[in-house]
Design an enzyme around this catalytic site. Structure first.
Site, PDB file in Angstrom:
ATOM      1  N   ASP A 149       1.106  -7.473   5.838  1.00 41.60           N
ATOM      2  CA  ASP A 149       1.005  -8.622   6.364  1.00 41.60           C
ATOM      3  C   ASP A 149       1.908  -9.601   6.426  1.00 41.60           C
ATOM      4  O   ASP A 149       1.847 -10.346   7.640  1.00 41.60           O
ATOM      5  CB  ASP A 149      -0.071  -9.528   4.975  1.00 41.60           C
ATOM      6  CG  ASP A 149      -1.342  -8.974   5.016  1.00 41.60           C
ATOM      7  OD1 ASP A 149      -1.889  -7.985   5.773  1.00 41.60           O
ATOM      8  OD2 ASP A 149      -2.313  -9.193   4.379  1.00 41.60           O
ATOM      9  N   THR A 170       0.917  -1.020  -0.120  1.00 39.56           N
ATOM     10  CA  THR A 170       0.039  -0.021   0.063  1.00 39.56           C
ATOM     11  C   THR A 170       0.728   1.101   0.114  1.00 39.56           C
ATOM     12  O   THR A 170       0.558   2.149  -0.570  1.00 39.56           O
ATOM     13  CB  THR A 170      -1.074   0.155   1.110  1.00 39.56           C
ATOM     14  OG1 THR A 170      -1.603  -1.093   1.253  1.00 39.56           O
ATOM     15  CG2 THR A 170      -1.869   1.196   1.265  1.00 39.56           C
ATOM     16  N   LYS A 205       2.874  -8.118  13.748  1.00 38.72           N
ATOM     17  CA  LYS A 205       1.400  -7.417  13.286  1.00 38.72           C
ATOM     18  C   LYS A 205       0.351  -7.978  13.954  1.00 38.72           C
ATOM     19  O   LYS A 205       0.152  -9.052  13.914  1.00 38.72           O
ATOM     20  CB  LYS A 205       1.027  -7.692  11.702  1.00 38.72           C
ATOM     21  CG  LYS A 205      -0.365  -6.809  11.312  1.00 38.72           C
ATOM     22  CD  LYS A 205      -0.257  -7.033   9.790  1.00 38.72           C
ATOM     23  CE  LYS A 205      -1.413  -6.319   9.400  1.00 38.72           C
ATOM     24  NZ  LYS A 205      -1.950  -6.063   7.839  1.00 38.72           N
TER      25      LYS A 205
END
Length: 435
Positions: A178, A101, A254
Site C-alpha cells: 500500500d 503479505t 501503486k
C-alpha cells in the site's frame, strides 16, 4: 487466544483452547475440527474450525453446542533447518523485512501464520534463490504498510545502510504494497548506494494459488545482483507469472487495489524486465554498480502537510496547518498545477512565514506548468514551488527529507527543484503515457 466476548465464553464453558479437536453441533449440521485462533478485531459471534479436509470454516455459535474431543496445542510452525552451504561464486544478497503479505508463510495443516524472514524461511519457501545468490535475511520490524511513518523510513534506511556496510552485494526490502512507493522514494533520497536496493512485496498471500510472492522475491533477488545501483521496486510486469518490471523508486506508483501488476512506472519507463533467470535492460540511464560511495542522509521533518485540492476546499485547511507549526506543504493540484484562487492569499502567508509550498498534479501523468493560465501565474507569484513531473507522493516524501536537511526556505526551494534521485525529467515523452 484472541477470542473475545461470547465466543471466548463459549469455548471456556467446555474448557476448550485454540488447537483442541472439537465437535460442534447445530440444529441441522455437525462439524468436527481443530479450533483456530482469530484476528483480534474479529466479531464474537463465530469461532473458526479447520476441518479434516483442510478447509477453514466459521461457525456461528448462538444455537451451537461444543464438545471437547481431544486436547491439542496452539498451532505453531516448527520447521527443520535448511542445509545450504555458501557458494563463493555467487553474490551475497541481504533480504530485510518490514512486514506485509510477502513476509509470511502459512502451515496448511493448522492455519498458523509465521513471519518468514530468516534465511532458512526464505530458502525453504524459495529454494530457487540458491541458484541466484547467497541469502541472509532478517526482520527490521513487522507492521502493516498503512501504518508506516517517516520514522520507519529512517529505520529502514539505516538497516539497508548497515547491510551494505557489512558487505552485501545487494539488498532486497520486503514491504507491504500500500505504501511501498512512499518508502522507496524516501530511501532514494536518504541513500547513496554502490549496490542495488530493491523493494518488493505481494498483492496476494502465499496460501492462494494466484500468489505473486514467489516470483516477486526471485526476481528481486536477481535484480539485486544486477548493475542497477539505485533504489527500485520490483513487482509483476503483467497478470501472468512470466516476469517482473524494475521501476525507479521515485517514478513508481501503486495503480490498482488488487491486480498483481499494480505497480507502474509513471512519467518514465521501467528500468528493466526481470525473470528469475536474468535481466533485460529497458532504460539505459541508471546509476551503475560501484559508481557512488555509500552515504546515508536520514534526517526527516515529519511536520509536512499533504493536501489534495478539490472544488470548495477551504483556505482554513492550510491556515490550520500553519497555526499548528507545520514546516512544509505539498498540494496535489488539478490539471497543470492549480487550486482555487481562494487559497492564494493563505499560500502567500505561508511563503512569508518561511513555509515552502510545493505544487504537484492529480493527473499523475504529464507535468506541472504554472505559466499557462492566470491562476498558475498567481500561485507562482505567491511563492509556490512547481514540481515539474514529480509524483505527488514523491514530492511529499522529498519535502520531508529536504526539510530534514535545511532550515533555510530558499535552500529548501532550490533542493525541491533539483533532480536528486531521478524524480524529475527534463522533458516528458509521449512514450511514458500508457493511456
Amino acid at each position: 487466544m484472541s477470542y473475545q466476548g461470547r465466543a471466548r465464553k463459549f469455548l471456556e464453558s467446555a474448557s476448550i483452547d485454540v488447537g483442541d479437536m472439537v465437535l460442534v453441533e447445530k440444529p441441522d449440521v455437525t462439524y468436527e475440527g481443530m479450533v483456530l485462533d482469530r484476528a483480534d478485531d474479529a466479531d464474537d459471534r463465530h469461532i473458526v474450525l479447520k476441518l479434516e479436509n483442510g478447509y477453514n470454516i466459521g461457525v456461528e455459535i448462538s444455537d451451537a453446542r461444543i464438545e471437547l474431543l481431544e486436547k491439542g496445542s496452539e498451532p505453531r510452525i516448527e520447521l527443520p533447518p535448511v542445509e545450504a552451504a555458501e557458494d563463493p561464486e555467487l553474490p551475497d544478497v541481504s533480504i530485510i523485512s518490514t512486514g506485509g503479505t510477502v513476509a509470511s508463510i502459512i502451515d496448511y495443516r493448522t492455519g498458523a501464520v509465521h513471519p518468514a524472514f530468516t534465511a532458512d524461511d526464505l530458502l525453504r519457501a524459495n529454494p530457487e534463490l540458491l541458484d541466484i545468490a547467497n541469502i541472509r535475511g532478517r526482520a527490521v520490524f513487522n507492521i502493516l504498510s498503512e501504518n508506516m511513518k517517516p520514522e520507519y523510513w529512517v529505520e529502514t534506511a539505516r538497516a539497508v545502510y548497515g547491510e551494505i556496510k557489512d558487505g552485501a552485494d545487494g539488498v532486497v526490502v520486503a514491504h507491504g504494497t500500500d505504501t511501498m512507493h512512499y518508502t522507496s522514494a524516501a530511501l532514494s533520497f536518504m541513500l547513496r548506494t554502490p549496490v542495488p536496493v530493491v523493494f518488493t512485496g505481494a498483492q496476494r498471500s502465499s496460501d492462494r494459488p494466484s500468489s505473486d510472492a514467489s516470483l516477486n522475491i526471485q526476481c528481486s533477488v536477481r535484480a539485486a545482483t544486477s548493475e542497477i545501483a539505485e533504489v527500485t521496486v520490483c513487482m509483476h510486469a503483467t497478470m501472468d507469472d512470466l516476469s517482473c518490471h524494475l521501476h525507479r523508486g521515485v517514478k513508481v506508483r501503486k495503480m490498482h487495489t488488487s491486480r498483481r501488476d499494480t505497480f507502474r512506472s509513471m512519467n518514465a519507463l521501467p528500468l528493466a524486465e526481470v525473470t528469475p533467470d536474468g535481466i533485460k535492460i529497458l532504460e539505459e540511464n541508471y546509476r551503475k554498480r560501484g559508481s557512488d560511495e555509500l552515504e546515508l542522509s536520514d534526517r526527516v521533518e515529519e511536520r509536512v502537510a499533504f493536501i489534495k485540492s478539490y472544488p470548495g476546499i477551504s483556505p482554513d485547511i492550510i491556515k490550520w496547518h500553519l497555526d499548528e507549526g507545520y514546516r512544509g506543504i505539498v498540494i496535489e493540484g488539478t490539471g497543470l498545477g492549480h487550486c482555487p484562487d481562494t487559497l492564494i492569499p493563505v499560500i502567500g502567508e505561508a511563503h512569508d512565514m518561511g513555509v515552502p509550498v510545493a505544487m504537484t498534479s492529480q493527473c499523475l501523468n504529464g507535468r506541472v506548468n504554472m505559466n499557462v493560465y492566470s491562476t498558475g501565474r498567481r500561485l507562482l507569484q505567491a511563492g509556490v514551488i512547481p514540481c515539474d513531473d514529480m509524483l505527488p507522493e514523491v514530492a511529499y516524501v522529498k519535502m520531508c527529507w529536504v526539510l530534514g536537511q535545511t532550515d533555510d526556505p530558499e535552500m529548501a526551494r532550490e533542493m525541491m527543484r533539483e533532480n536528486i534521485a531521478g524524480e524529475i525529467n527534463e522533458r516528458t515523452s509521449i512514450a511514458y503515457f500508457r493511456g
